[in-house]
Design an enzyme around this catalytic site. Structure first.
Site, PDB file in Angstrom:
ATOM      1  N   ASN A  60       1.774   5.592 -15.725  1.00 49.90           N
ATOM      2  CA  ASN A  60       2.936   6.214 -15.085  1.00 49.90           C
ATOM      3  C   ASN A  60       2.742   7.724 -15.024  1.00 49.90           C
ATOM      4  OD1 ASN A  60       5.202   4.070 -14.722  1.00 49.90           O
ATOM      5  ND2 ASN A  60       4.362   3.649 -16.749  1.00 49.90           N
ATOM      6  N   HIS A 116       5.807  -5.122 -16.722  1.00 50.95           N
ATOM      7  CA  HIS A 116       6.620  -4.106 -17.382  1.00 50.95           C
ATOM      8  C   HIS A 116       6.301  -2.724 -16.808  1.00 50.95           C
ATOM      9  CE1 HIS A 116       8.381  -1.661 -20.642  1.00 50.95           C
ATOM     10  NE2 HIS A 116       9.195  -2.694 -20.759  1.00 50.95           N
ATOM     11  N   HIS A 117       7.345  -1.901 -16.677  1.00 48.52           N
ATOM     12  CA  HIS A 117       7.178  -0.603 -16.026  1.00 48.52           C
ATOM     13  C   HIS A 117       6.285   0.347 -16.827  1.00 48.52           C
ATOM     14  CE1 HIS A 117       7.893   2.380 -13.071  1.00 48.52           C
ATOM     15  NE2 HIS A 117       9.044   1.920 -12.647  1.00 48.52           N
ATOM     16  N   SER A 118       6.155   0.115 -18.120  1.00 53.73           N
ATOM     17  CA  SER A 118       5.284   0.976 -18.916  1.00 53.73           C
ATOM     18  C   SER A 118       3.814   0.753 -18.578  1.00 53.73           C
ATOM     19  CB  SER A 118       5.506   0.722 -20.413  1.00 53.73           C
ATOM     20  OG  SER A 118       5.195  -0.614 -20.750  1.00 53.73           O
ATOM     21  N   VAL A 119       3.492  -0.399 -17.963  1.00 57.01           N
ATOM     22  CA  VAL A 119       2.106  -0.697 -17.575  1.00 57.01           C
ATOM     23  C   VAL A 119       1.657   0.231 -16.452  1.00 57.01           C
ATOM     24  CG1 VAL A 119       0.604  -2.451 -16.562  1.00 57.01           C
ATOM     25  CG2 VAL A 119       2.244  -3.082 -18.335  1.00 57.01           C
TER      26      VAL A 119
END
Length: 477
Positions: A321, A141-144
């Site tokens: 991020n 997941h991109h939030s990781v």
């Protein structure tokens, strides 16, 4: 809840960019091609000894209603085997392995992330393709973390193929000497004026894009109101040496060349989508406004050794991020001189680098999150991605061959699925290769291989033009 028991550690709020990327449909798919068959037990052992100790890989995202319903990271106990998927395949009946892998990856990309557990998984496939003996496909997941974070973590988990016990070397930028303090003050003052003016102009353009300024409707621009995307992920390997040749000949950066070939490839592809004579197509392209949301890394260089210590000893290391976004106007025109595409790319990127647009973008997200909450941040992101035609990023991989959990790597490919754009273009380098990664919404772009062909052909034409340029310079000397 028995499966993922919470650990007695404090909850942690999401960073501003992670908040904007918290949708179950926003994730990164990374493919590792190996030179040997894949051993699942080696992966389980390797992850237990490394990745699982990274905080985001042992946490799940949950809504904290005490924080106005905002998502937070909650540390949990993880069983690695639950995140390793080894599909039961009918290997003898796979007639076209390359097509099978492409379809498999695209299928993964069309399944939203399961938000009830830590947001990562590995698919291990012992399918021999034209590029590798086996594959590991990571869905994270991109939030990781962003692309640079995940690449750094990969390198920290890897070892040199030439020395299985050694981490890959960290590269350190060299500082240029200062000739004179008086000269530095004069140049610094003039540079400050230029930065201020450029930042004001680019900030104004960013606000216009958020409010109402959209790209011209074109064949690669999706329709955000549809709410439906059918993802197709493809990749193509090109020679890093070809890109470096153009870079050195034209005295540019690798990113300038990649943006230039992207502009040239898009010009070829878009011209084929319109009817009429060459003059009529040229006029149509002249009227198009086509822009890309380009991800910019805002993080100072993270030492590989620090990340390795984080996973081995539980030490602290900046992670997640920490990226900004710039709105990059693409030069989609007919050009007689192919080198003009990379000249334009360099000129535009130089202007963007001088401005503080990427930092301002991050600051706006942070300020909006604090003042108005996550819902407004998500709406802000939707407007940025919905008003531009594509997303673009370039991630530099290792310069030397590495092994990932004792598996020598042949290539690394990856795509980030973010926003409502119908086209995401990502470049990843590895030793002497660069992988072009296209993630397309097939309801808008039904022929992604044609687009990829146009980009590869554009690089060939640009390289040939650079060779001619180099010969002409030698003849003049």
């Amino acid at each position: 809840m028995e499966k993922y028991m919470e650990r007695e550690e404090p909850m942690e709020p999401l960073s501003p960019m992670s908040h904007m990327l918290s949708s179950p449909n926003f994730f990164i798919v990374i493919s590792f091609g190996f030179k040997i068959r894949c051993n699942p037990s080696k992966f389980v052992e390797g992850i237990n000894n490394s990745l699982i100790n990274a905080p985001r890989f042992s946490s799940k995202m949950e809504i904290d209603y005490k924080r106005k319903g905002e998502p937070v990271w909650i540390p949990v106990k993880v069983r690695v085997e639950d995140h390793i998927i080894v599909p039961d395949l009918d290997y003898p009946n796979i007639e076209n392995p390359d097509q099978f892998i492409e379809d498999y990856i695209s299928t993964i990309a069309n399944i939203p992330m399961d938000m009830s557990k830590p947001l990562w998984e590995f698919h291990l496939l012992n399918v021999k393709t034209s590029k590798a003996e086996s594959l590991a496909i990571a869905k994270i997941h991109h939030s990781v973390g962003d692309g640079m974070s995940l690449m750094s973590l990969l390198l920290a988990c890897s070892r040199k193929t030439s020395d299985p016990d050694a981490l890959i070397s960290s590269t350190v930028a060299t500082k240029k000497p200062v000739n004179s303090m008086a000269w530095w003050l004069v140049v610094g003052f003039l540079f400050l004026i230029r930065v201020t003016f450029t930042t004001i102009v680019e900030f104004f353009k960013l606000i216009l894009t958020v409010c109402f300024m959209q790209d011209t409707k074109n064949p690669i621009m999706g329709n955000p109101s549809d709410g439906f995307q059918s993802w197709k992920l493809i990749n193509r390997i090109i020679s890093f040496d070809d890109v470096k040749f153009v870079k050195d000949t034209m005295n540019m950066k690798v990113n300038d060349v990649l943006l230039g070939m992207t502009q040239a490839g898009l010009s070829r592809y878009l011209s084929s989508k319109y009817d009429g004579s060459k003059a009529e197509k040229k006029e149509i392209l002249e009227k198009l406004r086509v822009r890309g949301a380009v991800a910019i890394n805002l993080r100072p260089a993270t030492r590989i050794e620090d990340l390795a210590d984080m996973m081995a000893k539980g030490s602290k290391c900046r992670w997640g991020n920490f990226i900004g976004t710039i709105i990059f106007p693409l030069w989609v025109k007919f050009e007689n001189d192919p080198l003009e595409y990379i000249r334009r790319a360099k000129a535009t990127m130089d202007r963007k680098k001088i401005s503080l647009e990427a930092f301002i973008f991050y600051g706006i997200i942070k300020f909006t999150l604090k003042l108005f909450g996550g819902k407004v941040v998500e709406d802000f992101g939707k407007r940025i991605f919905g008003h531009t035609s594509l997303a673009f990023s370039n991630v530099k991989g290792p310069d030397e061959e590495i092994s990932f959990f004792h598996h020598p790597i042949s290539y690394i490919a990856g795509s980030a699925l973010v926003g409502s754009q119908a086209l995401n273009i990502h470049f990843i380098s590895y030793v002497n290769k660069i992988v072009i990664n296209l993630a397309v919404d097939t309801t808008t772009i039904p022929d992604p291989h044609r687009l990829c062909d146009d980009m590869v052909e554009a690089l060939k034409i640009i390289k040939y033009a650079a060779m001619q340029e180099k010969r002409s310079r030698k003849s003049e000397v």
